[in-house]
Design a protein around this motif. Structure first.
Motif, PDB file in Angstrom:
ATOM      1  N   VAL A  34       0.885  -1.164   0.000  1.00 49.38           N
ATOM      2  CA  VAL A  34       0.000   0.000   0.000  1.00 49.38           C
ATOM      3  C   VAL A  34       0.924   1.214   0.000  1.00 49.38           C
ATOM      4  CG1 VAL A  34      -1.767   1.293   1.244  1.00 49.38           C
ATOM      5  CG2 VAL A  34      -1.832  -1.202   1.209  1.00 49.38           C
ATOM      6  N   VAL A  35       0.956   1.947  -1.123  1.00 46.01           N
ATOM      7  CA  VAL A  35       1.997   2.954  -1.307  1.00 46.01           C
ATOM      8  C   VAL A  35       1.396   4.335  -1.501  1.00 46.01           C
ATOM      9  CG1 VAL A  35       3.600   1.274  -2.287  1.00 46.01           C
ATOM     10  CG2 VAL A  35       2.104   2.541  -3.795  1.00 46.01           C
ATOM     11  N   GLY A  36       2.191   5.344  -1.102  1.00 45.85           N
ATOM     12  CA  GLY A  36       1.835   6.738  -1.332  1.00 45.85           C
ATOM     13  C   GLY A  36       0.740   7.237  -0.415  1.00 45.85           C
ATOM     14  N   GLN A  37       0.520   8.549  -0.486  1.00 46.60           N
ATOM     15  CA  GLN A  37      -0.528   9.164   0.300  1.00 46.60           C
ATOM     16  C   GLN A  37      -1.912   8.686  -0.137  1.00 46.60           C
ATOM     17  OE1 GLN A  37       0.155  11.100   2.991  1.00 46.60           O
ATOM     18  NE2 GLN A  37       2.285  10.542   2.539  1.00 46.60           N
ATOM     19  N   GLU A  38      -2.035   8.256  -1.390  1.00 45.52           N
ATOM     20  CA  GLU A  38      -3.317   7.771  -1.894  1.00 45.52           C
ATOM     21  C   GLU A  38      -3.587   6.329  -1.481  1.00 45.52           C
ATOM     22  OE1 GLU A  38      -0.879   8.881  -3.753  1.00 45.52           O
ATOM     23  OE2 GLU A  38      -1.523  10.903  -4.287  1.00 45.52           O
ATOM     24  N   ARG A  39      -2.596   5.680  -0.853  1.00 45.76           N
ATOM     25  CA  ARG A  39      -2.720   4.296  -0.373  1.00 45.76           C
ATOM     26  C   ARG A  39      -3.147   3.358  -1.508  1.00 45.76           C
ATOM     27  NH1 ARG A  39      -2.354   3.541   4.871  1.00 45.76           N
ATOM     28  NH2 ARG A  39      -3.570   1.606   4.789  1.00 45.76           N
ATOM     29  N   VAL A  73       2.892  -1.498   4.080  1.00 48.95           N
ATOM     30  CA  VAL A  73       2.612  -0.084   3.877  1.00 48.95           C
ATOM     31  C   VAL A  73       3.910   0.680   3.644  1.00 48.95           C
ATOM     32  CG1 VAL A  73       1.605   2.001   4.876  1.00 48.95           C
ATOM     33  CG2 VAL A  73       0.543  -0.229   5.299  1.00 48.95           C
ATOM     34  N   SER A  75       4.246   4.429   2.803  1.00 48.92           N
ATOM     35  CA  SER A  75       3.460   5.647   2.577  1.00 48.92           C
ATOM     36  C   SER A  75       4.271   6.809   2.025  1.00 48.92           C
ATOM     37  CB  SER A  75       2.794   6.092   3.886  1.00 48.92           C
ATOM     38  OG  SER A  75       3.770   6.321   4.886  1.00 48.92           O
ATOM     39  N   THR A  76       5.600   6.747   2.118  1.00 49.40           N
ATOM     40  CA  THR A  76       6.409   7.902   1.719  1.00 49.40           C
ATOM     41  C   THR A  76       6.779   7.909   0.243  1.00 49.40           C
ATOM     42  OG1 THR A  76       8.451   6.765   2.348  1.00 49.40           O
ATOM     43  CG2 THR A  76       7.379   8.130   4.033  1.00 49.40           C
TER      44      THR A  76
END
Length: 318
Positions: A34-39, A73, A75-76
């Motif tokens: 699950v990547v990025g701010q958009e998940r 995850v 997220s960055t």
């Protein structure tokens, strides 16, 4: 005695195309990120990632238990940059874009992918332009990429006025701005540099919720105020009274250090101990000597406009 075998190679393009079809393909995948701010969900194959990258080998080192494994995850890292990293890991090639290459470069550095990092650096140098250069400089300073930093500084030196007007310039850290202000080869006049530095400090002050003078403290000492004419220096001094930007007073002797007007009570030590730049600049004018100012550089930059008093200061370009 049996002769040694011969390694033969099939066609590389069909091979890489087949592997590229596995990128973010949920079929046969055994790990979900699950990547990025958009998940955004991104699917991958842990054995391939682990054998290609030590970062993922450590991250995915434990065997998945029974049932559906939990997503990993990250997220960055933006989803597009992460997909580019996966493309490189799966196929040993990657399609880079000007608008996202710095994010891919950042991920390559963080994941320890040396070959991808070098590919990104080569691409950045090729597409470097006014809008990209300050962002690239920030990445170079953050990760200690010396050659990229040199290229960015050289580009800013050649396109100084345009670079100073970009959003990327306003978002530079003080550590990234310092080598710019220390350059003798900037093609811009000192008055313009003072304005640009003030705009930079205002943006930083708004983001950090700190006084402008406090944010500006690490970088204003690199401004060459003796290059300004008396009228310009007077105007700067008056503006500085209304909106403190350049320190004009430091504690001496037994004086108790105190904050400048409009600043917080807890200024950093480097701010309190800065040279009285405006006072020292006036001293250069009064004594007509470029070496009269303590710590105030008087060297001309490449873009310094001539002023009448320069002939008294022995201002050669180095």
């Amino acid at each position: 005695m049996e002769s040694p075998g011969l390694v033969v190679h099939g066609q590389s393009i069909p091979f890489s195309t087949a592997l590229r079809n596995l990128v973010n393909n949920p079929r046969y995948s055994d790990v979900c990120f699950v990547v990025g701010q958009e998940r955004q969900e991104v699917f991958a194959h842990r054995c391939l990632l682990a054998c290609r990258c030590n970062f993922f080998q450590r991250l995915l080192g434990t065997e998945p238990g029974l049932g559906e494994p939990s997503p990993v995850v990250l997220s960055t890292v933006p989803a597009e940059a992460f997909l580019a990293v996966l493309e490189f890991l799966y196929t040993n090639s990657v399609k880079l874009h000007r608008y996202s290459v710095l994010e891919v470069l950042t991920a390559a550095v963080e994941y320890g992918l040396e070959e991808l990092r070098e590919l990104c650096l080569e691409f950045v140098v090729k597409v470097l332009d006014v809008e990209l250069v300050c962002e690239a400089l920030q990445v170079a300073v953050t990760f200690g990429l010396g050659l990229l930093q040199e290229r960015c500084i050289a580009f800013i030196e050649a396109h100084s006025q345009e670079a100073l007007r970009t959003r990327g310039f306003l978002e530079l850290s003080s550590a990234a701005l310092l080598p710019v202000l220390r350059s003798d080869k900037l093609c811009v006049d000192e008055a313009e540099l003072v304005k640009a530095a003030r705009s930079w400090a205002r943006v930083g002050a708004a983001v950090l919720e700190r006084p402008v003078a406090e944010v500006a403290a690490p970088v204003v000492r690199e401004l060459r105020l003796p290059l300004l004419a008396p009228a310009e220096l007077s105007a700067l001094e008056e503006q500085n009274r209304r909106e403190p930007f350049i320190p004009v007073r430091t504690p001496r002797g037994d004086e108790e250090p105190g904050p400048l007007p409009g600043t917080s009570d807890c200024l950093v030590t480097s701010f309190l101990l800065q040279v009285e730049q405006i006072v020292e600049a006036w001293k250069c004018h009064a004594l007509r000597r470029g070496d009269a100012a303590r710590g105030a550089p008087c060297r001309r930059r490449r873009g310094t406009l001539p002023r009448d008093h320069h002939r008294f200061l022995d201002l050669h370009f180095r």
